[in-house]
Design a protein around this motif. Sequence first.
Motif, PDB file in Angstrom:
ATOM      1  N   ALA A  65       0.688  -1.037   0.393  1.00 57.68           N
ATOM      2  CA  ALA A  65       0.267   0.248  -0.304  1.00 57.68           C
ATOM      3  C   ALA A  65       0.949   1.384   0.533  1.00 57.68           C
ATOM      4  CB  ALA A  65      -1.035   0.239   1.022  1.00 57.68           C
ATOM      5  N   PHE A  66       2.315   0.976   0.647  1.00 59.95           N
ATOM      6  CA  PHE A  66       2.512   2.285   0.766  1.00 59.95           C
ATOM      7  C   PHE A  66       3.397   2.420  -0.500  1.00 59.95           C
ATOM      8  CE2 PHE A  66       6.820   4.116   1.221  1.00 59.95           C
ATOM      9  CZ  PHE A  66       6.950   5.292   2.032  1.00 59.95           C
ATOM     10  N   ALA A  67       3.860   1.254  -1.328  1.00 60.40           N
ATOM     11  CA  ALA A  67       4.438   1.247  -2.415  1.00 60.40           C
ATOM     12  C   ALA A  67       3.177   2.347  -3.415  1.00 60.40           C
ATOM     13  CB  ALA A  67       5.118   0.904  -3.055  1.00 60.40           C
ATOM     14  N   LEU A  68       2.471   1.861  -3.377  1.00 65.25           N
ATOM     15  CA  LEU A  68       1.209   2.324  -4.568  1.00 65.25           C
ATOM     16  C   LEU A  68       1.030   4.541  -4.553  1.00 65.25           C
ATOM     17  CD1 LEU A  68      -1.083  -0.785  -3.565  1.00 65.25           C
ATOM     18  CD2 LEU A  68       0.592  -0.117  -6.180  1.00 65.25           C
ATOM     19  N   SER A  69       0.565   4.192  -2.893  1.00 59.83           N
ATOM     20  CA  SER A  69       0.100   5.661  -3.179  1.00 59.83           C
ATOM     21  C   SER A  69       2.284   6.017  -2.515  1.00 59.83           C
ATOM     22  CB  SER A  69       0.227   5.350  -1.107  1.00 59.83           C
ATOM     23  OG  SER A  69      -0.672   4.885  -0.957  1.00 59.83           O
ATOM     24  N   ASN A  70       2.940   5.794  -2.775  1.00 59.77           N
ATOM     25  CA  ASN A  70       3.828   6.527  -2.711  1.00 59.77           C
ATOM     26  C   ASN A  70       4.958   6.947  -3.705  1.00 59.77           C
ATOM     27  OD1 ASN A  70       3.464   8.176   0.190  1.00 59.77           O
ATOM     28  ND2 ASN A  70       2.886   6.201  -0.028  1.00 59.77           N
ATOM     29  N   GLY A  71       5.370   5.364  -4.886  1.00 60.87           N
ATOM     30  CA  GLY A  71       5.770   5.477  -5.453  1.00 60.87           C
ATOM     31  C   GLY A  71       6.507   3.814  -5.294  1.00 60.87           C
ATOM     32  N   PRO A  72       7.684   3.098  -5.622  1.00 57.86           N
ATOM     33  CA  PRO A  72       8.145   2.051  -5.919  1.00 57.86           C
ATOM     34  C   PRO A  72       9.513   2.919  -4.895  1.00 57.86           C
ATOM     35  CG  PRO A  72       7.727   1.618  -8.085  1.00 57.86           C
ATOM     36  CD  PRO A  72       7.032   3.294  -7.426  1.00 57.86           C
ATOM     37  N   GLY A  73       9.590   4.299  -5.710  1.00 57.35           N
ATOM     38  CA  GLY A  73      11.476   4.384  -5.644  1.00 57.35           C
ATOM     39  C   GLY A  73      10.951   4.840  -3.179  1.00 57.35           C
ATOM     40  N   ALA A  74       9.730   5.765  -3.106  1.00 57.31           N
ATOM     41  CA  ALA A  74      10.057   5.526  -1.592  1.00 57.31           C
ATOM     42  C   ALA A  74      10.251   4.554  -0.907  1.00 57.31           C
ATOM     43  CB  ALA A  74       8.829   6.349  -1.603  1.00 57.31           C
ATOM     44  N   LEU A  75       9.203   3.440  -1.479  1.00 58.38           N
ATOM     45  CA  LEU A  75       9.890   2.294  -0.542  1.00 58.38           C
ATOM     46  C   LEU A  75      11.669   1.797  -0.852  1.00 58.38           C
ATOM     47  CD1 LEU A  75       8.056  -0.171   0.540  1.00 58.38           C
ATOM     48  CD2 LEU A  75       8.595  -1.677  -1.502  1.00 58.38           C
ATOM     49  N   HIS A  76      11.537   1.685  -1.790  1.00 58.25           N
ATOM     50  CA  HIS A  76      13.245   1.990  -1.607  1.00 58.25           C
ATOM     51  C   HIS A  76      14.390   2.497  -1.344  1.00 58.25           C
ATOM     52  CE1 HIS A  76      17.014   1.143  -3.845  1.00 58.25           C
ATOM     53  NE2 HIS A  76      16.593  -0.137  -4.994  1.00 58.25           N
ATOM     54  N   GLU A  77      13.568   3.592  -1.013  1.00 59.75           N
ATOM     55  CA  GLU A  77      14.562   4.773  -0.108  1.00 59.75           C
ATOM     56  C   GLU A  77      14.201   4.164   1.242  1.00 59.75           C
ATOM     57  OE1 GLU A  77      13.543   8.911  -0.215  1.00 59.75           O
ATOM     58  OE2 GLU A  77      13.248   9.187  -2.553  1.00 59.75           O
ATOM     59  N   ARG A  78      13.018   3.643   2.268  1.00 60.15           N
ATOM     60  CA  ARG A  78      13.187   3.218   3.445  1.00 60.15           C
ATOM     61  C   ARG A  78      14.213   2.105   3.387  1.00 60.15           C
ATOM     62  NH1 ARG A  78       7.758   1.912   5.675  1.00 60.15           N
ATOM     63  NH2 ARG A  78       6.733   3.688   6.212  1.00 60.15           N
TER      64      ARG A  78
ATOM     65  N   ASN B  18      11.483  -3.733  -8.124  1.00 60.26           N
ATOM     66  CA  ASN B  18      11.282  -4.959  -8.170  1.00 60.26           C
ATOM     67  C   ASN B  18      10.545  -4.640  -6.457  1.00 60.26           C
ATOM     68  OD1 ASN B  18      11.050  -7.464  -7.943  1.00 60.26           O
ATOM     69  ND2 ASN B  18      12.939  -8.450  -8.426  1.00 60.26           N
ATOM     70  N   VAL B  19       9.296  -4.546  -6.594  1.00 58.22           N
ATOM     71  CA  VAL B  19       9.176  -4.401  -5.168  1.00 58.22           C
ATOM     72  C   VAL B  19       9.069  -5.306  -4.091  1.00 58.22           C
ATOM     73  CG1 VAL B  19       6.867  -3.334  -4.129  1.00 58.22           C
ATOM     74  CG2 VAL B  19       7.517  -2.022  -6.059  1.00 58.22           C
ATOM     75  N   ARG B  20       8.814  -6.663  -5.017  1.00 54.12           N
ATOM     76  CA  ARG B  20       8.722  -7.529  -4.649  1.00 54.12           C
ATOM     77  C   ARG B  20      10.198  -7.929  -3.152  1.00 54.12           C
ATOM     78  NH1 ARG B  20       9.989 -13.281  -4.752  1.00 54.12           N
ATOM     79  NH2 ARG B  20      10.261 -12.548  -6.939  1.00 54.12           N
ATOM     80  N   ARG B  21      10.829  -7.938  -4.398  1.00 59.57           N
ATOM     81  CA  ARG B  21      11.945  -8.215  -4.058  1.00 59.57           C
ATOM     82  C   ARG B  21      12.318  -7.196  -2.326  1.00 59.57           C
ATOM     83  NH1 ARG B  21      17.059  -9.260  -7.035  1.00 59.57           N
ATOM     84  NH2 ARG B  21      18.126  -9.609  -4.831  1.00 59.57           N
ATOM     85  N   VAL B  22      12.247  -5.846  -2.512  1.00 62.75           N
ATOM     86  CA  VAL B  22      12.407  -4.608  -1.588  1.00 62.75           C
ATOM     87  C   VAL B  22      11.278  -4.724  -0.513  1.00 62.75           C
ATOM     88  CG1 VAL B  22      12.311  -2.157  -1.125  1.00 62.75           C
ATOM     89  CG2 VAL B  22      12.875  -2.801  -3.664  1.00 62.75           C
ATOM     90  N   ILE B  23      10.138  -5.189  -0.698  1.00 62.01           N
ATOM     91  CA  ILE B  23       9.630  -5.470   1.059  1.00 62.01           C
ATOM     92  C   ILE B  23      10.584  -6.863   1.473  1.00 62.01           C
ATOM     93  CG2 ILE B  23       7.276  -6.738   0.707  1.00 62.01           C
ATOM     94  CD1 ILE B  23       5.473  -4.980  -0.989  1.00 62.01           C
TER      95      ILE B  23
ATOM     96  N   ALA C  42      20.002  -2.393  -1.143  1.00 64.26           N
ATOM     97  CA  ALA C  42      19.313  -1.335  -1.936  1.00 64.26           C
ATOM     98  C   ALA C  42      19.985  -0.857  -2.976  1.00 64.26           C
ATOM     99  CB  ALA C  42      18.957   0.221  -1.168  1.00 64.26           C
ATOM    100  N   GLY C  43      21.167  -1.404  -3.249  1.00 65.49           N
ATOM    101  CA  GLY C  43      22.207  -0.828  -4.438  1.00 65.49           C
ATOM    102  C   GLY C  43      21.720  -1.943  -5.379  1.00 65.49           C
TER     103      GLY C  43
END
Length: 196
Positions: free
Chosen positions: A131-144, A160-165, A153-154
Amino acid sequence: MPKETVIIVVVGLTGTGKTVMGLDLAERFDGEIIGADSRQVYRGLDIGTAKPAAEERARVRHHCIDHVDPEERFHLGRFLREARAAIDDIQSRGKTPVVVGGTGQYIWALLEGWSVPEVEPDLDFRDRMTAFALSNGPGALHERLGEIDPVAAGRIDARNVRRVIRALEVYESTRRPISDWHDDRDPIPTVIVAPK
């Protein structure tokens, strides 16, 4: 894991002859086969998995094929634990392990000696992060992820939202960055072959 015996690994796309090559190599080198396929491990999932036929499995002992029921979770961590145990068992009896499969992550994790946390999925956490990635974009989740584990992260593409999560989930559960687990490696001697 004993290092005195090199293991043989047969890789390739579905339908290229990995099963036949694996059987031939196992018979030639007094070996046993360890399946490295994320679908062939399930009992009853025979259609579309190119699972070795019963008569092929009767020729050479197989491990990690028809191994779990479809409702069970089988993940990379469990595969590594069970494949390593099979390798130890095969080698302890003086035989040659022959790994055959098409799930690349399983194979490379085994060969490179990855240490993988066996963290069960936290569906609530995954839903919140999705939900966070959908609201704020995958880049914001990746920043977390970058804030807690810049190495991971590098390595992980922000798209790849699934791997970031999953990386965030491992940290949430263990308080240890996933990159620490991945960098704790113990590679094994291997000969890799592929059918033409």
